[in-house]
Scaffold this motif. Structure first.
Motif: not given
Length: 298
Positions: A116-118, A120, A122, A144, A147, A163, A165, A197
């Motif tokens: 999920d790029s949202r 945090t 990761l 942060s 990827e 991408r 994150f 993203q």
């Protein structure tokens, strides 16, 4: 799935299947011929850095799961610190810990989700077999992250799709290549945004060769060990800056089922100006580029 070692394992050598489910939880099933009244526990022990002492690990109860199987679930929070965690089983309090052997590893949920790029920070957990045949977990925990995706090569450049994150791309976003060592140089590369993203960038190898051999250049002992580089080699680490004035973020490949990419993904080398240029993944799965003299002819 089937397991050729589906028979009972000796008590001294328990074997464990490991999976990451769709919620990101780490699930372990251990085959132990113990009575139901037993209270075995799973221990994940962070491997200490050289010269440091071992700290207290993470202990999770193993619950009966039918037959000789026991099951432990490690929730997503609190997240494991970044590093390598060795897996053990504990019996009665005070008993010596017993290393777990690797069984089946099911990471389909991790591979298919892409993260999920949202989210945090990761947090990534990948079970793997160590060189001496034991079960361990490779973890990353990053506030942060960028990827790395597909990399396309020509004879003179590489184009990386990636991408972001955590932060969003903004004005002044760029890809950065930092040369390791004293007096390190920095090369800034234009970044092509492909949404909030997703982005891509192209590295012209000639830009890296222009800096080769300048005063203060060099990979240093640590970089040479990481890249397998010899004398005269330089290492450029790849970052992204999400917007002007923001902190740089390392470009890496973490969101799949490969715990150690360095020996698995070997990218083509380009020969330019009497040097060879080869992208590679470090021992931490970070993306870097090695510039070095060609190997001697045999």
């Amino acid at each position: 799935m089937s397991d050729e070692n589906s028979g009972h394992e000796p008590v001294g050598k328990p074997r464990a299947d490991a999976a990451v489910d769709e919620e990101g939880r780490f699930v372990v099933r251990v085959r132990l011929p113990l009575p139901a009244s037993a209270r075995p526990r799973l221990l994940l022990q962070l491997r200490p850095k050289k010269g440091q002492s071992e700290e207290i690990g993470r202990v999770v109860a193993l619950e009966p799961a039918g037959g000789d199987e026991w099951r432990a679930v490690l929730e997503t929070a609190p997240a494991l610190a970044e590093g390598r965690w060795d897996a053990y089983v504990l019996g009665a309090p005070g008993q010596e810990r017993t290393p777990l052997l690797p069984g089946l590893r099911d990471l389909r949920a991790l591979v298919s989700s892409g993260g999920d790029s949202r989210a945090t920070p990761l947090a990534v957990r990948i079970p793997y077999a160590t060189k001496d045949g034991r079960l361990a977990v490779r973890t990353w925990l990053r506030a942060s992250h960028a990827e790395a995706g597909r990399i396309v090569f020509t004879g003179r450049s590489m184009t990386v799709r990636a991408r972001l994150f955590g932060p969003r791309l903004g004005e002044g976003a760029a890809a950065l290549l930092h040369r390791r060592g004293r007096g390190a140089a920095v090369r800034q590369v234009a970044l092509r945004a492909e949404g909030d993203q997703d982005f891509s960038f192209t590295v012209d190898y000639q830009d890296l060769l222009a800096e080769h051999g300048q005063p203060g250049a060099g990979a240093g002992a640590g970089a040479a060990a990481d890249a397998g580089a010899g004398a005269g080699a330089e290492i450029w680490d790849v970052y992204v800056r999400p917007e002007a004035g923001a902190s740089r973020i390392r470009v890496a490949r973490l969101l799949d089922d490969v715990a150690d990419r360095k020996a698995v993904f070997v990218y083509p080398a380009a020969a330019l100006g009497g040097m060879t240029v080869r992208p590679y993944y470090t021992v931490d799965n970070d993306l870097s580029v090695r510039v070095a003299p060609p190997p001697p002819a045999t």
